[in-house]
Design a protein around this motif. Sequence first.
Motif, PDB file in Angstrom:
ATOM      1  N   MET A   1       0.833  -1.174   0.000  1.00 27.28           N
ATOM      2  CA  MET A   1       0.000   0.000   0.000  1.00 27.28           C
ATOM      3  C   MET A   1       0.887   1.250   0.000  1.00 27.28           C
ATOM      4  O   MET A   1       1.871   1.317   0.711  1.00 27.28           O
ATOM      5  CB  MET A   1      -0.888   0.013   1.240  1.00 27.28           C
ATOM      6  CG  MET A   1      -1.644   1.279   1.371  1.00 27.28           C
ATOM      7  SD  MET A   1      -2.365   1.476   2.991  1.00 27.28           S
ATOM      8  CE  MET A   1      -3.230   2.972   2.662  1.00 27.28           C
ATOM      9  N   ASN A   2       0.478   2.217  -0.773  1.00 25.66           N
ATOM     10  CA  ASN A   2       1.188   3.486  -0.821  1.00 25.66           C
ATOM     11  C   ASN A   2       0.432   4.481   0.069  1.00 25.66           C
ATOM     12  O   ASN A   2      -0.624   4.992  -0.298  1.00 25.66           O
ATOM     13  CB  ASN A   2       1.258   3.986  -2.261  1.00 25.66           C
ATOM     14  CG  ASN A   2       2.074   5.245  -2.399  1.00 25.66           C
ATOM     15  OD1 ASN A   2       2.151   6.065  -1.484  1.00 25.66           O
ATOM     16  ND2 ASN A   2       2.676   5.410  -3.559  1.00 25.66           N
ATOM     17  N   ILE A   3       0.976   4.745   1.258  1.00 24.96           N
ATOM     18  CA  ILE A   3       0.303   5.617   2.234  1.00 24.96           C
ATOM     19  C   ILE A   3       0.109   7.018   1.671  1.00 24.96           C
ATOM     20  O   ILE A   3      -0.976   7.590   1.780  1.00 24.96           O
ATOM     21  CB  ILE A   3       1.108   5.701   3.542  1.00 24.96           C
ATOM     22  CG1 ILE A   3       1.191   4.346   4.201  1.00 24.96           C
ATOM     23  CG2 ILE A   3       0.500   6.711   4.493  1.00 24.96           C
ATOM     24  CD1 ILE A   3       2.112   4.318   5.394  1.00 24.96           C
ATOM     25  N   LYS A   4       1.151   7.557   1.076  1.00 20.21           N
ATOM     26  CA  LYS A   4       1.078   8.929   0.561  1.00 20.21           C
ATOM     27  C   LYS A   4      -0.016   9.054  -0.510  1.00 20.21           C
ATOM     28  O   LYS A   4      -0.780  10.014  -0.520  1.00 20.21           O
ATOM     29  CB  LYS A   4       2.450   9.343   0.021  1.00 20.21           C
ATOM     30  CG  LYS A   4       2.502  10.759  -0.471  1.00 20.21           C
ATOM     31  CD  LYS A   4       2.274  11.747   0.661  1.00 20.21           C
ATOM     32  CE  LYS A   4       2.346  13.162   0.154  1.00 20.21           C
ATOM     33  NZ  LYS A   4       1.425  14.055   0.804  1.00 20.21           N
ATOM     34  N   ILE A 107       2.826  -2.598   4.316  1.00 17.76           N
ATOM     35  CA  ILE A 107       3.625  -1.543   3.707  1.00 17.76           C
ATOM     36  C   ILE A 107       5.099  -1.919   3.804  1.00 17.76           C
ATOM     37  O   ILE A 107       5.465  -2.842   4.536  1.00 17.76           O
ATOM     38  CB  ILE A 107       3.379  -0.171   4.391  1.00 17.76           C
ATOM     39  CG1 ILE A 107       3.763  -0.236   5.866  1.00 17.76           C
ATOM     40  CG2 ILE A 107       1.960   0.297   4.210  1.00 17.76           C
ATOM     41  CD1 ILE A 107       3.901   1.111   6.499  1.00 17.76           C
ATOM     42  N   ASN A 108       5.917  -1.204   3.079  1.00 12.16           N
ATOM     43  CA  ASN A 108       7.367  -1.468   3.064  1.00 12.16           C
ATOM     44  C   ASN A 108       8.090  -0.535   4.024  1.00 12.16           C
ATOM     45  O   ASN A 108       8.969   0.212   3.618  1.00 12.16           O
ATOM     46  CB  ASN A 108       7.915  -1.307   1.647  1.00 12.16           C
ATOM     47  CG  ASN A 108       7.388  -2.349   0.702  1.00 12.16           C
ATOM     48  OD1 ASN A 108       7.109  -3.470   1.111  1.00 12.16           O
ATOM     49  ND2 ASN A 108       7.222  -1.996  -0.547  1.00 12.16           N
ATOM     50  N   ILE A 112       6.863   1.185  11.180  1.00 12.04           N
ATOM     51  CA  ILE A 112       5.464   1.492  11.506  1.00 12.04           C
ATOM     52  C   ILE A 112       4.545   0.359  11.070  1.00 12.04           C
ATOM     53  O   ILE A 112       4.907  -0.476  10.238  1.00 12.04           O
ATOM     54  CB  ILE A 112       4.994   2.812  10.844  1.00 12.04           C
ATOM     55  CG1 ILE A 112       5.066   2.716   9.319  1.00 12.04           C
ATOM     56  CG2 ILE A 112       5.769   4.000  11.371  1.00 12.04           C
ATOM     57  CD1 ILE A 112       4.446   3.888   8.587  1.00 12.04           C
ATOM     58  N   LYS A 113       3.362   0.333  11.656  1.00 10.52           N
ATOM     59  CA  LYS A 113       2.267  -0.543  11.241  1.00 10.52           C
ATOM     60  C   LYS A 113       1.114   0.370  10.846  1.00 10.52           C
ATOM     61  O   LYS A 113       0.876   1.400  11.487  1.00 10.52           O
ATOM     62  CB  LYS A 113       1.812  -1.463  12.378  1.00 10.52           C
ATOM     63  CG  LYS A 113       2.881  -2.384  12.908  1.00 10.52           C
ATOM     64  CD  LYS A 113       3.206  -3.487  11.938  1.00 10.52           C
ATOM     65  CE  LYS A 113       4.193  -4.455  12.577  1.00 10.52           C
ATOM     66  NZ  LYS A 113       4.585  -5.503  11.692  1.00 10.52           N
ATOM     67  N   VAL A 114       0.372   0.001   9.818  1.00  8.07           N
ATOM     68  CA  VAL A 114      -0.720   0.842   9.333  1.00  8.07           C
ATOM     69  C   VAL A 114      -2.023   0.051   9.354  1.00  8.07           C
ATOM     70  O   VAL A 114      -2.089  -1.078   8.874  1.00  8.07           O
ATOM     71  CB  VAL A 114      -0.427   1.354   7.900  1.00  8.07           C
ATOM     72  CG1 VAL A 114      -1.614   2.114   7.336  1.00  8.07           C
ATOM     73  CG2 VAL A 114       0.818   2.208   7.887  1.00  8.07           C
TER      74      VAL A 114
END
Length: 142
Positions: A1-4, A107-108, A112-114
């Motif tokens: 997943m791309n957070i940005k 995520i990579n 952190i964990k999202v």
Amino acid sequence: MNIKKYIDNKDNVNIYNLAKNKAIISKYNLKNYPVFNSIDIINTNLFSEKQLYVFILEPNKLNKIFFNKINMLNNTLLIIINNNDFNANDTYYRKLLISYGYKYQKINDAKIKVFIYDISEYKDNPDWLNSENWANPDLWEK
């Protein structure tokens, strides 16, 4: 997943940096959004699907008080610091977040964990729930 990319897709974003972690703000370029260090005041539009609340916090802050304050929000993204506490209690924290309706996002970033709660994507519609199979008067006589 791309957070940005996920965050940029929203119209109204508020960042709550409860861990006061400037590195995450910088890494994901979140400084262009309003950043708050407390959840005492949360400005919300209960009917907006494009409003996003991003909470950056330590795992030990995931408690009933925190969830009671954010339970009326339709779209939240939790960025949880992956520290020794989270690693030691990984199963507990994952079960807690899932019980509140959050979905884990891979995520990579090992730091952190999202987890995301988005009411508009909360439950996937099953294949059988469509007009062809359900309440179609043309098929009643068959």
